[in-house]
Scaffold this motif. Structure first.
Motif, PDB file in Angstrom:
ATOM      1  N   GLY A  59      10.884 -10.158  -4.057  1.00 13.05           N
ATOM      2  CA  GLY A  59       9.476  -9.810  -4.205  1.00 13.05           C
ATOM      3  C   GLY A  59       9.070  -8.867  -3.107  1.00 13.05           C
ATOM      4  N   ALA A  60       7.820  -8.482  -3.091  1.00 16.11           N
ATOM      5  CA  ALA A  60       7.337  -7.576  -2.056  1.00 16.11           C
ATOM      6  C   ALA A  60       5.838  -7.741  -1.886  1.00 16.11           C
ATOM      7  CB  ALA A  60       7.662  -6.125  -2.404  1.00 16.11           C
ATOM      8  N   GLY A  61       5.376  -7.421  -0.699  1.00 15.96           N
ATOM      9  CA  GLY A  61       3.954  -7.366  -0.410  1.00 15.96           C
ATOM     10  C   GLY A  61       3.674  -6.090   0.347  1.00 15.96           C
ATOM     11  N   ALA A  62       2.445  -5.628   0.300  1.00 12.72           N
ATOM     12  CA  ALA A  62       2.078  -4.394   1.003  1.00 12.72           C
ATOM     13  C   ALA A  62       0.705  -4.556   1.624  1.00 12.72           C
ATOM     14  CB  ALA A  62       2.088  -3.210   0.046  1.00 12.72           C
ATOM     15  N   VAL A  63       0.519  -3.916   2.767  1.00 12.85           N
ATOM     16  CA  VAL A  63      -0.776  -3.894   3.443  1.00 12.85           C
ATOM     17  C   VAL A  63      -1.129  -2.435   3.683  1.00 12.85           C
ATOM     18  CG1 VAL A  63      -2.072  -4.561   5.495  1.00 12.85           C
ATOM     19  CG2 VAL A  63      -0.391  -6.128   4.530  1.00 12.85           C
ATOM     20  N   LEU A  64      -2.237  -1.999   3.109  1.00 17.58           N
ATOM     21  CA  LEU A  64      -2.681  -0.613   3.209  1.00 17.58           C
ATOM     22  C   LEU A  64      -4.013  -0.569   3.937  1.00 17.58           C
ATOM     23  CD1 LEU A  64      -1.917   0.442  -0.489  1.00 17.58           C
ATOM     24  CD2 LEU A  64      -0.370   0.435   1.477  1.00 17.58           C
ATOM     25  N   ASP A  65      -4.041   0.128   5.061  1.00 18.65           N
ATOM     26  CA  ASP A  65      -5.241   0.187   5.901  1.00 18.65           C
ATOM     27  C   ASP A  65      -5.771  -1.202   6.231  1.00 18.65           C
ATOM     28  OD1 ASP A  65      -5.361   2.932   6.230  1.00 18.65           O
ATOM     29  OD2 ASP A  65      -6.459   3.233   4.351  1.00 18.65           O
ATOM     30  N   GLY A  66      -4.865  -2.121   6.515  1.00 15.18           N
ATOM     31  CA  GLY A  66      -5.250  -3.462   6.924  1.00 15.18           C
ATOM     32  C   GLY A  66      -5.585  -4.407   5.788  1.00 15.18           C
ATOM     33  N   VAL A  67      -5.524  -3.951   4.549  1.00 18.25           N
ATOM     34  CA  VAL A  67      -5.905  -4.770   3.391  1.00 18.25           C
ATOM     35  C   VAL A  67      -4.684  -5.058   2.533  1.00 18.25           C
ATOM     36  CG1 VAL A  67      -7.389  -4.933   1.371  1.00 18.25           C
ATOM     37  CG2 VAL A  67      -8.186  -3.716   3.406  1.00 18.25           C
ATOM     38  N   PRO A  68      -4.389  -6.324   2.228  1.00 14.62           N
ATOM     39  CA  PRO A  68      -3.253  -6.630   1.348  1.00 14.62           C
ATOM     40  C   PRO A  68      -3.479  -6.062  -0.049  1.00 14.62           C
ATOM     41  CG  PRO A  68      -4.051  -8.609   2.464  1.00 14.62           C
ATOM     42  CD  PRO A  68      -5.068  -7.546   2.700  1.00 14.62           C
ATOM     43  N   LEU A  69      -2.449  -5.473  -0.611  1.00 17.25           N
ATOM     44  CA  LEU A  69      -2.504  -4.964  -1.975  1.00 17.25           C
ATOM     45  C   LEU A  69      -2.222  -6.125  -2.913  1.00 17.25           C
ATOM     46  CD1 LEU A  69      -2.648  -2.519  -3.928  1.00 17.25           C
ATOM     47  CD2 LEU A  69      -0.167  -2.302  -3.653  1.00 17.25           C
ATOM     48  N   ARG A  70      -3.154  -6.416  -3.831  1.00 14.94           N
ATOM     49  CA  ARG A  70      -3.022  -7.595  -4.668  1.00 14.94           C
ATOM     50  C   ARG A  70      -2.913  -7.293  -6.160  1.00 14.94           C
ATOM     51  NH1 ARG A  70      -3.463 -11.756  -1.551  1.00 14.94           N
ATOM     52  NH2 ARG A  70      -4.678 -11.705   0.377  1.00 14.94           N
ATOM     53  N   GLY A  71      -3.655  -6.331  -6.645  1.00 13.22           N
ATOM     54  CA  GLY A  71      -3.696  -6.141  -8.081  1.00 13.22           C
ATOM     55  C   GLY A  71      -4.707  -7.076  -8.709  1.00 13.22           C
ATOM     56  N   VAL A  72      -4.875  -6.985 -10.012  1.00 18.22           N
ATOM     57  CA  VAL A  72      -5.938  -7.729 -10.688  1.00 18.22           C
ATOM     58  C   VAL A  72      -5.696  -9.235 -10.671  1.00 18.22           C
ATOM     59  CG1 VAL A  72      -4.914  -7.625 -13.012  1.00 18.22           C
ATOM     60  CG2 VAL A  72      -7.409  -7.715 -12.751  1.00 18.22           C
ATOM     61  N   SER A  73      -4.439  -9.677 -10.563  1.00 19.27           N
ATOM     62  CA  SER A  73      -4.149 -11.111 -10.587  1.00 19.27           C
ATOM     63  C   SER A  73      -3.311 -11.554  -9.396  1.00 19.27           C
ATOM     64  CB  SER A  73      -3.428 -11.486 -11.887  1.00 19.27           C
ATOM     65  OG  SER A  73      -2.189 -10.789 -11.982  1.00 19.27           O
ATOM     66  N   SER A  74      -3.308 -10.773  -8.315  1.00 13.60           N
ATOM     67  CA  SER A  74      -2.541 -11.063  -7.103  1.00 13.60           C
ATOM     68  C   SER A  74      -1.034 -11.053  -7.342  1.00 13.60           C
ATOM     69  CB  SER A  74      -2.944 -12.415  -6.496  1.00 13.60           C
ATOM     70  OG  SER A  74      -4.111 -12.287  -5.735  1.00 13.60           O
ATOM     71  N   ASN A  75      -0.585 -10.291  -8.318  1.00 12.97           N
ATOM     72  CA  ASN A  75       0.849 -10.223  -8.597  1.00 12.97           C
ATOM     73  C   ASN A  75       1.433  -8.838  -8.345  1.00 12.97           C
ATOM     74  OD1 ASN A  75       1.464 -12.959  -9.546  1.00 12.97           O
ATOM     75  ND2 ASN A  75      -0.019 -12.491 -11.150  1.00 12.97           N
ATOM     76  N   ALA A  76       0.744  -8.039  -7.524  1.00 12.93           N
ATOM     77  CA  ALA A  76       1.295  -6.745  -7.149  1.00 12.93           C
ATOM     78  C   ALA A  76       2.561  -6.951  -6.320  1.00 12.93           C
ATOM     79  CB  ALA A  76       0.276  -5.950  -6.345  1.00 12.93           C
ATOM     80  N   GLY A  77       3.513  -6.034  -6.448  1.00 11.45           N
ATOM     81  CA  GLY A  77       4.704  -6.075  -5.613  1.00 11.45           C
ATOM     82  C   GLY A  77       5.905  -6.768  -6.211  1.00 11.45           C
ATOM     83  N   GLU A  78       5.881  -7.075  -7.497  1.00  7.60           N
ATOM     84  CA  GLU A  78       7.025  -7.762  -8.113  1.00  7.60           C
ATOM     85  C   GLU A  78       8.160  -6.773  -8.404  1.00  7.60           C
ATOM     86  OE1 GLU A  78       7.704 -10.811  -8.502  1.00  7.60           O
ATOM     87  OE2 GLU A  78       5.808 -11.851  -8.174  1.00  7.60           O
ATOM     88  N   VAL A  79       8.699  -6.181  -7.340  1.00  9.60           N
ATOM     89  CA  VAL A  79       9.744  -5.170  -7.524  1.00  9.60           C
ATOM     90  C   VAL A  79      11.062  -5.771  -7.992  1.00  9.60           C
ATOM     91  CG1 VAL A  79       8.772  -3.513  -5.907  1.00  9.60           C
ATOM     92  CG2 VAL A  79      10.301  -5.309  -5.063  1.00  9.60           C
ATOM     93  N   GLY A  80      11.209  -7.075  -7.871  1.00  8.01           N
ATOM     94  CA  GLY A  80      12.414  -7.713  -8.381  1.00  8.01           C
ATOM     95  C   GLY A  80      12.515  -7.645  -9.883  1.00  8.01           C
ATOM     96  N   HIS A  81      11.391  -7.319 -10.532  1.00  7.37           N
ATOM     97  CA  HIS A  81      11.386  -7.263 -11.991  1.00  7.37           C
ATOM     98  C   HIS A  81      11.202  -5.845 -12.505  1.00  7.37           C
ATOM     99  CE1 HIS A  81      11.754 -11.553 -12.084  1.00  7.37           C
ATOM    100  NE2 HIS A  81      10.835 -11.601 -11.135  1.00  7.37           N
TER     101      HIS A  81
END
Length: 407
Positions: free
Chosen positions: A224-246
């Motif tokens: 999986g993955a998570g990202a922080v842009l300008d101090g803010v976690p990137l979440r997406g509409v359902s907090s499932n951003a960053g699923e690069v494993g899929h």
């Protein structure tokens, strides 16, 4: 969507000026009131009033004087690390990892319990007792614990708060984990997925290295993955951003538990590596052992010079490097932190593969480099990040973090 459950959310009622000032002090380490005014954009009067109240609350203290610039030397401010604490819990299929951190993000106490995650109600009761014991053993005051962050493998669901689907914890779907833990501990409970938490933890503890756009690639039994842009976690509409494993890398590849085919995780994740090793006759102690334990055995064999084990890990590393490339190019980050329990074991294999691929194929490589590093706390990154989510709710304004030179 991070769910905040319990008596009161960590960010409930926190004025934006208070949050902005606290975050600026946290990011700088030590800072003067004049520098706070410049960093936050608040008026000098607002900064002075806010700082005075923070000192009265015991969250901030004055600590010496800045170097002279020709005029009156400015008084420096810093957080009082021991004034508040937060607890983070990483709930996985076979392990529950706990971390108690102070206001500065430093780990005060940690604990890992290896046991099958069975009946949710029983586990919640045990978790509540363990959290209380961890706080007491560290000498922290329970009334100064801001909250409890709980993270797990995703994906998350709006309807059921936290759905531990995937191969490890499908039996927990629809269990009201946050509400039950809030009732059992009396603490506000923040729920999120482990990869996002790991990224927030790196941001909080300095692993982001001052980058305004960085990501954490998380390798446990999945990817999986998570990202922080300008101090803010990137979440997406359902907090499932960053699923690069899929991300699909082989259209007609093997089926993945997510329902797709040819995912990076299905081809190169630790679960796939373990299955391939056992299919090749590699003895990892029996299929009744957890995937994490069998992967650890394979990693030790590879690092000890076993050619078969090494080849399997190098093959996995090539797929993980594709996930890293995808992440870096979609988000245009300049720093990538490799983290998670599997990276703690075999990061020396994965790091060169990721660096090589990004150096050769990153679309923005002529504009900027992507620095790739291994987390200094890879094994417990999710639990530390879970606690950091609680701190962020207390210290970071809802509009995002304050960009300031890292201490």
């Amino acid at each position: 969507m991070t769910e905040v459950l319990g008596p009161a959310g960590p960010s409930a009622g926190v004025p934006s000026s208070r949050a902005a000032v606290l975050d600026a002090i946290r990011a700088a380490g030590t800072i003067s009131r004049v520098e706070l005014t410049a960093a936050t954009g608040l008026t000098g009067a607002t900064v002075s009033t806010t700082v005075r109240r923070l000192i009265e609350d015991g969250l901030v203290q004055e600590t010496g004087l800045a170097e002279s610039t020709g005029g009156k030397r400015r008084v420096l401010l810093e957080l009082v690390p021991t004034s508040r604490h937060a607890v983070g819990v990483h709930l996985d299929g076979t392990d529950v990892t706990y971390a108690l951190v102070n206001l500065d993000g430093a780990v005060v106490a940690r604990l890992r319990r290896t046991s099958p995650v069975g009946d949710p109600e029983t586990v919640v009761h045990a978790m509540a007792e363990t959290v209380r014991g961890l706080v007491d053993s560290a000498g922290a005051r329970w009334e100064n614990v801001l909250g409890l962050g709980v993270v797990s493998p995703g994906p998350l669901s709006r309807g059921s708060r936290l759905v531990l689907t995937g191969p490890a914890m499908g039996g927990w779907a629809d269990f009201p984990l946050g509400r039950r833990l809030g009732e059992a501990t009396g603490l506000p409970v923040v729920l999120d997925n482990d990869a996002t938490a790991a990224a927030v933890g790196e941001h909080w503890t300095g692993g982001a290295g001052g980058s305004s756009a960085f990501a954490a690639l998380y390798l446990a039994t999945g990817i999986g993955a998570g990202a922080v842009l300008d101090g803010v976690p990137l979440r997406g509409v359902s907090s499932n951003a960053g699923e690069v494993g899929h991300v699909c890398v082989e259209v007609d590849g093997p089926e993945c538990w997510c329902g797709s085919r040819g995912c990076v995780e299905a081809l190169g994740g630790p679960r796939a590596v373990v299955a391939a090793a056992e299919a090749a006759g590699f003895d990892l102690g029996g299929t009744d052992r957890p995937v994490s334990v069998r992967f650890a055995a394979l990693a030790r064999a590879a690092l000890a010079g076993d050619a078969v084990a090494a080849n399997l890990l190098h093959r996995s590393a090539r797929y993980v490097a594709v996930a890293a490339q995808t992440l870096a190019q979609v988000l245009d980050v300049d720093r990538l932190v490799l983290t998670g329990p599997a990276m703690a074991l075999a990061g020396s294999v994965y790091l060169p593969a990721v660096r090589e691929r990004l150096a050769a194929s990153s679309i923005a490589r002529h504009a900027h480099d992507v620095e790739v590093v291994i987390s200094s706390a890879a094994a417990e990154a999710a639990a530390i990040g879970a606690a950091a989510l609680v701190l962020q709710g207390e210290l970071v304004s809802r509009a995002g973090g304050v960009r300031i030179a890292v201490r």
